[in-house]
Design an enzyme around this catalytic site. Structure first.
Site, PDB file in Angstrom:
ATOM      1  CB  THR A  29      -0.929  -0.025   1.189  1.00  0.00           C
ATOM      2  OG1 THR A  29      -2.130   1.007   0.859  1.00  0.00           O
ATOM      3  CG2 THR A  29      -0.324   0.386   2.474  1.00  0.00           C
ATOM      4  CB  CYS A  35      -3.979   6.582   5.659  1.00  0.00           C
ATOM      5  SG  CYS A  35      -4.858   7.441   4.424  1.00  0.00           S
ATOM      6  CG  HIS A  52      -4.122   2.592   2.741  1.00  0.00           C
ATOM      7  ND1 HIS A  52      -3.388   2.915   2.132  1.00  0.00           N
ATOM      8  CD2 HIS A  52      -4.614   3.606   3.396  1.00  0.00           C
ATOM      9  CE1 HIS A  52      -3.113   4.206   2.166  1.00  0.00           C
ATOM     10  NE2 HIS A  52      -4.007   4.632   2.977  1.00  0.00           N
TER      11      HIS A  52
END
Length: 165
Positions: A29, A35, A52
């Protein structure tokens, strides 16, 4: 162990997650800023997942959380754990690694999304009797996270460098 040309690379998008038991698969990711990225791995079964999450809490958007639970830490982690348990993973063997939670776009540090993401994650893991084995959170740099299913190894790339988590 570096990635080989025979590895299958699967990308986990923002607000997404993947679970796999393929030893030749690498989950990746990108752009973990505020995040939060989480890998959870059962070393005996060699099964794991990468998520994620964008925001900490789903309470203000239950419809969106129902449609895309990985958007939120509080719903996403539960969905990821349930998927792992459905495939036979055992809570006592799970290894949890975490990255992200940076302060990348909040110059005045007003919203503290990254910090809130980390706080909510830790609370959910605690309630599920899970501890974080390794963590690289905070700061101001976005990270790329790679999760190697064969070994459970997790790496982070940022500022042109790669390190093991």
């Amino acid at each position: 162990m570096p990635r080989t040309s025979s590895d299958i690379v699967s990308t986990v998008e923002i607000s997404g997650f993947l679970v796999s038991d393929r030893a030749d698969e690498v989950l990746v990711t990108y752009s973990l800023g505020s995040c939060i990225g989480v890998t959870i791995y059962d070393p005996e079964l060699k099964i794991g997942g990468l998520i994620h999450c964008l925001l900490p809490l789903s309470k203000d958007h239950p419809e969106k959380a129902a449609e895309r639970p990985a958007t939120y830490v509080d719903t996403g982690i539960v969905v990821l754990l349930n998927e792992l348990f459905a495939r036979g993973a055992v809570r006592e063997r799970l290894i949890v690694k975490v990255a992200g939670g940076a302060n990348t776009m909040d110059a005045n540090n007003r919203f503290k999304i990254g910090k809130r993401n980390v706080t909510v994650l830790k609370k959910i893991l605690w309630k599920n009797e899970l501890m974080i084995a390794e963590e690289d959170t905070g700061g101001s740099e976005p990270r790329t996270m790679r999760f190697y299913l064969e070994s459970g190894r997790t790496t982070l790339s940022f500022r042109g460098e790669e390190k093991e988590l």
